[in-house]
Design a protein around this motif. Structure first.
Motif, PDB file in Angstrom:
ATOM      1  N   GLY A  24     -15.890 -29.947 -11.437  1.00 50.92           N
ATOM      2  CA  GLY A  24     -15.015 -29.430 -12.484  1.00 50.92           C
ATOM      3  C   GLY A  24     -14.317 -28.144 -12.075  1.00 50.92           C
ATOM      4  N   CYS A  25     -14.153 -27.958 -10.776  1.00 55.18           N
ATOM      5  CA  CYS A  25     -13.474 -26.764 -10.268  1.00 55.18           C
ATOM      6  C   CYS A  25     -11.998 -27.107 -10.042  1.00 55.18           C
ATOM      7  CB  CYS A  25     -14.138 -26.275  -8.984  1.00 55.18           C
ATOM      8  SG  CYS A  25     -14.212 -27.492  -7.651  1.00 55.18           S
ATOM      9  N   ARG A  26     -11.241 -26.146  -9.518  1.00 53.46           N
ATOM     10  CA  ARG A  26      -9.822 -26.398  -9.279  1.00 53.46           C
ATOM     11  C   ARG A  26      -9.398 -25.832  -7.929  1.00 53.46           C
ATOM     12  NH1 ARG A  26      -6.639 -22.125  -9.615  1.00 53.46           N
ATOM     13  NH2 ARG A  26      -7.377 -20.277 -10.685  1.00 53.46           N
ATOM     14  N   SER A  27      -8.281 -26.337  -7.453  1.00 51.70           N
ATOM     15  CA  SER A  27      -7.696 -25.862  -6.204  1.00 51.70           C
ATOM     16  C   SER A  27      -7.088 -24.483  -6.406  1.00 51.70           C
ATOM     17  CB  SER A  27      -6.607 -26.841  -5.751  1.00 51.70           C
ATOM     18  OG  SER A  27      -5.871 -26.291  -4.683  1.00 51.70           O
ATOM     19  N   ASP A  28      -7.262 -23.636  -5.407  1.00 54.14           N
ATOM     20  CA  ASP A  28      -6.653 -22.310  -5.438  1.00 54.14           C
ATOM     21  C   ASP A  28      -5.818 -22.084  -4.183  1.00 54.14           C
ATOM     22  OD1 ASP A  28      -6.327 -19.757  -6.760  1.00 54.14           O
ATOM     23  OD2 ASP A  28      -7.586 -18.886  -5.191  1.00 54.14           O
ATOM     24  N   HIS A  29      -5.542 -23.168  -3.450  1.00 54.21           N
ATOM     25  CA  HIS A  29      -4.750 -23.046  -2.228  1.00 54.21           C
ATOM     26  C   HIS A  29      -4.018 -24.351  -1.966  1.00 54.21           C
ATOM     27  CE1 HIS A  29      -3.831 -22.793   2.089  1.00 54.21           C
ATOM     28  NE2 HIS A  29      -3.864 -21.481   1.931  1.00 54.21           N
ATOM     29  N   GLY A  30      -4.754 -25.404  -1.672  1.00 50.30           N
ATOM     30  CA  GLY A  30      -4.170 -26.721  -1.449  1.00 50.30           C
ATOM     31  C   GLY A  30      -3.586 -26.892  -0.065  1.00 50.30           C
ATOM     32  N   GLY A  31      -3.393 -28.153   0.312  1.00 55.23           N
ATOM     33  CA  GLY A  31      -2.792 -28.486   1.591  1.00 55.23           C
ATOM     34  C   GLY A  31      -3.751 -29.223   2.498  1.00 55.23           C
ATOM     35  N   PRO A  32      -3.254 -29.746   3.604  1.00 54.73           N
ATOM     36  CA  PRO A  32      -4.055 -30.577   4.500  1.00 54.73           C
ATOM     37  C   PRO A  32      -4.953 -29.804   5.470  1.00 54.73           C
ATOM     38  CG  PRO A  32      -1.814 -30.461   5.317  1.00 54.73           C
ATOM     39  CD  PRO A  32      -1.832 -29.727   3.998  1.00 54.73           C
ATOM     40  N   ASN A  33      -4.773 -28.501   5.590  1.00 54.98           N
ATOM     41  CA  ASN A  33      -5.511 -27.728   6.593  1.00 54.98           C
ATOM     42  C   ASN A  33      -6.646 -26.883   6.031  1.00 54.98           C
ATOM     43  OD1 ASN A  33      -3.760 -28.675   8.589  1.00 54.98           O
ATOM     44  ND2 ASN A  33      -2.310 -27.037   8.152  1.00 54.98           N
ATOM     45  N   TYR A  34      -6.448 -26.334   4.830  1.00 55.14           N
ATOM     46  CA  TYR A  34      -7.405 -25.386   4.267  1.00 55.14           C
ATOM     47  C   TYR A  34      -7.318 -25.441   2.751  1.00 55.14           C
ATOM     48  CZ  TYR A  34      -9.500 -20.915   2.945  1.00 55.14           C
ATOM     49  OH  TYR A  34     -10.266 -19.946   2.357  1.00 55.14           O
ATOM     50  N   GLU A  35      -8.464 -25.262   2.106  1.00 56.23           N
ATOM     51  CA  GLU A  35      -8.519 -25.272   0.639  1.00 56.23           C
ATOM     52  C   GLU A  35      -9.536 -24.251   0.159  1.00 56.23           C
ATOM     53  OE1 GLU A  35      -7.520 -25.465  -2.386  1.00 56.23           O
ATOM     54  OE2 GLU A  35      -7.464 -27.647  -2.697  1.00 56.23           O
ATOM     55  N   ARG A  36      -9.222 -23.631  -0.957  1.00 55.51           N
ATOM     56  CA  ARG A  36     -10.144 -22.754  -1.681  1.00 55.51           C
ATOM     57  C   ARG A  36     -10.389 -23.412  -3.025  1.00 55.51           C
ATOM     58  NH1 ARG A  36     -10.207 -17.105  -0.728  1.00 55.51           N
ATOM     59  NH2 ARG A  36     -10.148 -16.813  -2.989  1.00 55.51           N
ATOM     60  N   LEU A  37     -11.646 -23.634  -3.377  1.00 50.73           N
ATOM     61  CA  LEU A  37     -11.994 -24.206  -4.673  1.00 50.73           C
ATOM     62  C   LEU A  37     -12.618 -23.118  -5.530  1.00 50.73           C
ATOM     63  CD1 LEU A  37     -13.407 -27.628  -3.474  1.00 50.73           C
ATOM     64  CD2 LEU A  37     -11.172 -27.159  -4.496  1.00 50.73           C
ATOM     65  N   VAL A  38     -12.131 -22.996  -6.751  1.00 50.14           N
ATOM     66  CA  VAL A  38     -12.600 -21.951  -7.653  1.00 50.14           C
ATOM     67  C   VAL A  38     -13.117 -22.564  -8.947  1.00 50.14           C
ATOM     68  CG1 VAL A  38     -11.072 -20.169  -6.705  1.00 50.14           C
ATOM     69  CG2 VAL A  38     -10.307 -21.555  -8.630  1.00 50.14           C
ATOM     70  N   TYR A  39     -14.066 -21.855  -9.551  1.00 49.25           N
ATOM     71  CA  TYR A  39     -14.614 -22.222 -10.850  1.00 49.25           C
ATOM     72  C   TYR A  39     -14.669 -20.957 -11.688  1.00 49.25           C
ATOM     73  CZ  TYR A  39     -17.668 -24.226 -14.371  1.00 49.25           C
ATOM     74  OH  TYR A  39     -18.191 -24.680 -15.554  1.00 49.25           O
ATOM     75  N   ASN A  40     -14.034 -20.981 -12.840  1.00 57.41           N
ATOM     76  CA  ASN A  40     -13.953 -19.788 -13.706  1.00 57.41           C
ATOM     77  C   ASN A  40     -13.447 -18.573 -12.930  1.00 57.41           C
ATOM     78  OD1 ASN A  40     -14.806 -21.138 -15.987  1.00 57.41           O
ATOM     79  ND2 ASN A  40     -16.940 -20.546 -15.738  1.00 57.41           N
ATOM     80  N   GLY A  41     -12.466 -18.789 -12.075  1.00 56.45           N
ATOM     81  CA  GLY A  41     -11.857 -17.700 -11.324  1.00 56.45           C
ATOM     82  C   GLY A  41     -12.632 -17.222 -10.113  1.00 56.45           C
ATOM     83  N   GLU A  42     -13.803 -17.800  -9.839  1.00 53.14           N
ATOM     84  CA  GLU A  42     -14.634 -17.388  -8.693  1.00 53.14           C
ATOM     85  C   GLU A  42     -14.571 -18.437  -7.585  1.00 53.14           C
ATOM     86  OE1 GLU A  42     -16.496 -14.565  -8.269  1.00 53.14           O
ATOM     87  OE2 GLU A  42     -15.785 -13.802 -10.189  1.00 53.14           O
ATOM     88  N   LEU A  43     -14.391 -17.988  -6.365  1.00 54.49           N
ATOM     89  CA  LEU A  43     -14.410 -18.879  -5.214  1.00 54.49           C
ATOM     90  C   LEU A  43     -15.806 -19.465  -5.049  1.00 54.49           C
ATOM     91  CD1 LEU A  43     -13.002 -19.999  -2.656  1.00 54.49           C
ATOM     92  CD2 LEU A  43     -13.740 -17.917  -1.481  1.00 54.49           C
ATOM     93  N   ILE A  44     -15.904 -20.812  -4.998  1.00 54.66           N
ATOM     94  CA  ILE A  44     -17.208 -21.449  -4.840  1.00 54.66           C
ATOM     95  C   ILE A  44     -17.337 -22.226  -3.530  1.00 54.66           C
ATOM     96  CG2 ILE A  44     -17.663 -21.574  -7.314  1.00 54.66           C
ATOM     97  CD1 ILE A  44     -17.008 -24.645  -7.029  1.00 54.66           C
ATOM     98  N   LEU A  45     -16.208 -22.638  -2.934  1.00 53.66           N
ATOM     99  CA  LEU A  45     -16.278 -23.430  -1.711  1.00 53.66           C
ATOM    100  C   LEU A  45     -14.934 -23.400  -1.009  1.00 53.66           C
ATOM    101  CD1 LEU A  45     -18.029 -25.406   0.017  1.00 53.66           C
ATOM    102  CD2 LEU A  45     -17.109 -27.261  -1.402  1.00 53.66           C
TER     103      LEU A  45
END
Length: 141
Positions: A24-45
């Motif tokens: 239930g997290c969301r993308s904070d970067h996106g793209g084929p090379n690198y991604e940041r996944l965030v939950y409630n505004g905090e980076l989780i993965l």
């Protein structure tokens, strides 16, 4: 201090969609090379493509398996039962099905866990909050 785990994956976009659905997290970067996944505004993965070196060189060797040998990606989540449904939809390979930790009910975290593998074979654990296996736990408002 906040942990910010990064794993090397074969398909960043597919892994991003998979983890977003599961957690239930969301993308904070996106793209084929690198991604940041965030939950409630905090980076989780963070997800990084095996073949992309950027300015730091390769993150890992896609041929050196199993990925993450000795490491578990462990997520404590408030919606454990709902996550078990999402996990079933994702058809993940289950390593240890839903179980109580500790199994005998004496001491320990007194929570539910499920161990499984992600798209690249990393071992992932979902755990309910400590103290929640007895049915008395309520999420903080």
């Amino acid at each position: 201090m906040r942990p910010q785990p990064l794993i090397a994956v074969s398909d960043v976009e597919a892994s991003s969609r998979w983890y977003q659905r599961l957690l239930g997290c969301r993308s904070d970067h996106g793209g084929p090379n690198y991604e940041r996944l965030v939950y409630n505004g905090e980076l989780i993965l963070q997800l990084h493509h095996f073949e992309v070196e950027h300015h730091h060189g390769p993150i890992g060797d896609r041929h050196d398996r199993p990925y993450g040998n000795g490491v578990l990606l462990w997520f404590e989540i408030d919606d454990f039962d709902a996550a078990m449904g999402r996990l079933a939809e994702l058809k993940a390979e289950i390593v240890l099905p839903r179980h109580r930790n500790p199994p005998d009910g004496n001491g320990g975290p007194n929570h539910w866990e499920c161990w499984f593998r992600d798209l690249d074979g990393y071992r992932v654990v979902l755990a309910s909050p400590d103290g929640s296996a007895d049915g008395n736990w309520k999420p903080a408002l």
